[in-house]
Design a protein around this motif. Structure first.
Motif, PDB file in Angstrom:
ATOM      1  N   GLU A   1       0.816  -1.209   0.000  1.00  0.00           N
ATOM      2  CA  GLU A   1       0.000   0.000   0.000  1.00  0.00           C
ATOM      3  C   GLU A   1       0.856   1.269   0.000  1.00  0.00           C
ATOM      4  N   ARG A   2       2.166   1.122   0.064  1.00  0.00           N
ATOM      5  CA  ARG A   2       3.061   2.288   0.031  1.00  0.00           C
ATOM      6  C   ARG A   2       3.085   2.902  -1.361  1.00  0.00           C
ATOM      7  N   PRO A   3       3.268   4.207  -1.441  1.00  0.00           N
ATOM      8  CA  PRO A   3       3.304   4.852  -2.761  1.00  0.00           C
ATOM      9  C   PRO A   3       4.444   4.368  -3.654  1.00  0.00           C
ATOM     10  N   ASP A   4       5.553   3.895  -3.055  1.00  0.00           N
ATOM     11  CA  ASP A   4       6.710   3.476  -3.853  1.00  0.00           C
ATOM     12  C   ASP A   4       6.686   1.984  -4.206  1.00  0.00           C
ATOM     13  N   THR A   5       5.570   1.314  -3.970  1.00  0.00           N
ATOM     14  CA  THR A   5       5.456  -0.107  -4.307  1.00  0.00           C
ATOM     15  C   THR A   5       5.521  -0.295  -5.817  1.00  0.00           C
TER      16      THR A   5
ATOM     17  N   GLU B   1       4.533  -1.328  -9.338  1.00  0.00           N
ATOM     18  CA  GLU B   1       3.188  -1.393  -9.931  1.00  0.00           C
ATOM     19  C   GLU B   1       2.689  -2.833 -10.037  1.00  0.00           C
ATOM     20  N   VAL B   2       3.578  -3.753 -10.358  1.00  0.00           N
ATOM     21  CA  VAL B   2       3.203  -5.149 -10.566  1.00  0.00           C
ATOM     22  C   VAL B   2       2.703  -5.813  -9.272  1.00  0.00           C
ATOM     23  N   LEU B   3       2.993  -5.217  -8.115  1.00  0.00           N
ATOM     24  CA  LEU B   3       2.587  -5.787  -6.828  1.00  0.00           C
ATOM     25  C   LEU B   3       1.334  -5.139  -6.243  1.00  0.00           C
ATOM     26  N   ARG B   4       0.896  -4.044  -6.810  1.00  0.00           N
ATOM     27  CA  ARG B   4      -0.232  -3.287  -6.254  1.00  0.00           C
ATOM     28  C   ARG B   4      -1.531  -4.090  -6.183  1.00  0.00           C
ATOM     29  N   GLY B   5      -1.682  -5.093  -7.031  1.00  0.00           N
ATOM     30  CA  GLY B   5      -2.892  -5.900  -7.035  1.00  0.00           C
ATOM     31  C   GLY B   5      -3.069  -6.729  -5.765  1.00  0.00           C
ATOM     32  N   PHE B   6      -2.051  -6.772  -4.923  1.00  0.00           N
ATOM     33  CA  PHE B   6      -2.156  -7.499  -3.652  1.00  0.00           C
ATOM     34  C   PHE B   6      -2.658  -6.592  -2.527  1.00  0.00           C
ATOM     35  N   GLY B   7      -2.964  -5.349  -2.863  1.00  0.00           N
ATOM     36  CA  GLY B   7      -3.590  -4.450  -1.911  1.00  0.00           C
ATOM     37  C   GLY B   7      -5.081  -4.396  -2.210  1.00  0.00           C
TER      38      GLY B   7
ATOM     39  N   PHE C   1      11.003  -2.793   2.331  1.00  0.00           N
ATOM     40  CA  PHE C   1       9.655  -2.907   1.788  1.00  0.00           C
ATOM     41  C   PHE C   1       8.545  -2.850   2.841  1.00  0.00           C
ATOM     42  N   MET C   2       8.904  -2.735   4.125  1.00  0.00           N
ATOM     43  CA  MET C   2       7.896  -2.669   5.191  1.00  0.00           C
ATOM     44  C   MET C   2       8.529  -2.056   6.430  1.00  0.00           C
ATOM     45  N   ALA C   3       7.941  -0.990   6.929  1.00  0.00           N
ATOM     46  CA  ALA C   3       8.408  -0.387   8.179  1.00  0.00           C
ATOM     47  C   ALA C   3       8.067  -1.319   9.336  1.00  0.00           C
ATOM     48  N   LEU C   4       8.950  -1.396  10.305  1.00  0.00           N
ATOM     49  CA  LEU C   4       8.775  -2.308  11.436  1.00  0.00           C
ATOM     50  C   LEU C   4       7.475  -2.038  12.193  1.00  0.00           C
TER      51      LEU C   4
END
Length: 174
Positions: free
Chosen positions: A95-99, A101-107, A128-131
């Motif tokens: 869901e981060r803005p810098d994800t 594009e190919v992974l956005r469908g998992f949100g 890829f993920m803040a703690l």
């Protein structure tokens, strides 16, 4: 002993990745083959996971890495099949803005409590993920949270092949 289904993330896990090593050393461990590792489609990945769980003679343990964790969480939101538990290692925040594009469908990332015991293992310096976000998702999923310290994305690029702590965490779920 329950079967172990390894659920790699985007672009699969290479030969030196801890999941691939576990596939060779953990009895009853096998990889869930996704339809397209480079262009993942959520519905296809969820269906492949469902087929793999259905093919097990008894409820398996799921071991997800990265995007594989989100495939597990999406699958859990809609499947009546039973699993013994899940180890979710370094899920990405799609869901981060810098994800990519190919992974956005998992949100969006599901926030419902998982219907099985789960453990979220997160890195304090995962790109890829803040703690804190990983901790919050673990709480939403009803999962135990483990702070792995600084270990990047827990892949070969961050210097990880074997992952003894992960094996210990897996034993906890067994």
């Amino acid at each position: 002993m329950s079967p172990i289904l390894l659920v790699p993330g985007y672009q699969n896990s290479g030969p030196g990745h801890w999941q691939s090593l576990w596939e060779g050393t953990q009895r009853d461990a096998r990889r869930v083959e996704m339809p397209n590792w480079d262009f993942p489609h959520r519905a296809d990945w969820v269906e492949a996971l469902d087929d793999a769980v259905a093919a097990c003679g008894e409820p398996p343990l799921l071991v997800g890495h990265s995007l594989g964790c989100l495939a597990i969480v999406h699958w859990a939101a809609g499947s009546p099949r039973e699993v013994r538990g899940a180890l979710l290692a370094v899920p990405p925040d799609v869901e981060r803005p810098d994800t990519l594009e190919v992974l956005r469908g998992f949100g969006p990332i599901p926030r419902a409590t998982l219907p099985f015991p789960a453990l979220v293992a997160a890195s304090s310096d995962d790109p890829f993920m803040a703690l804190d976000r990983a901790r919050w998702l673990a709480e939403a999923w009803g999962a135990r949270f483990v702070d792995l310290g600084p270990c990047g994305h827990l892949n070969q690029a961050s210097g990880h092949g074997e992952w003894p702590l992960g094996e210990a965490l897996l034993q906890e779920l067994m």
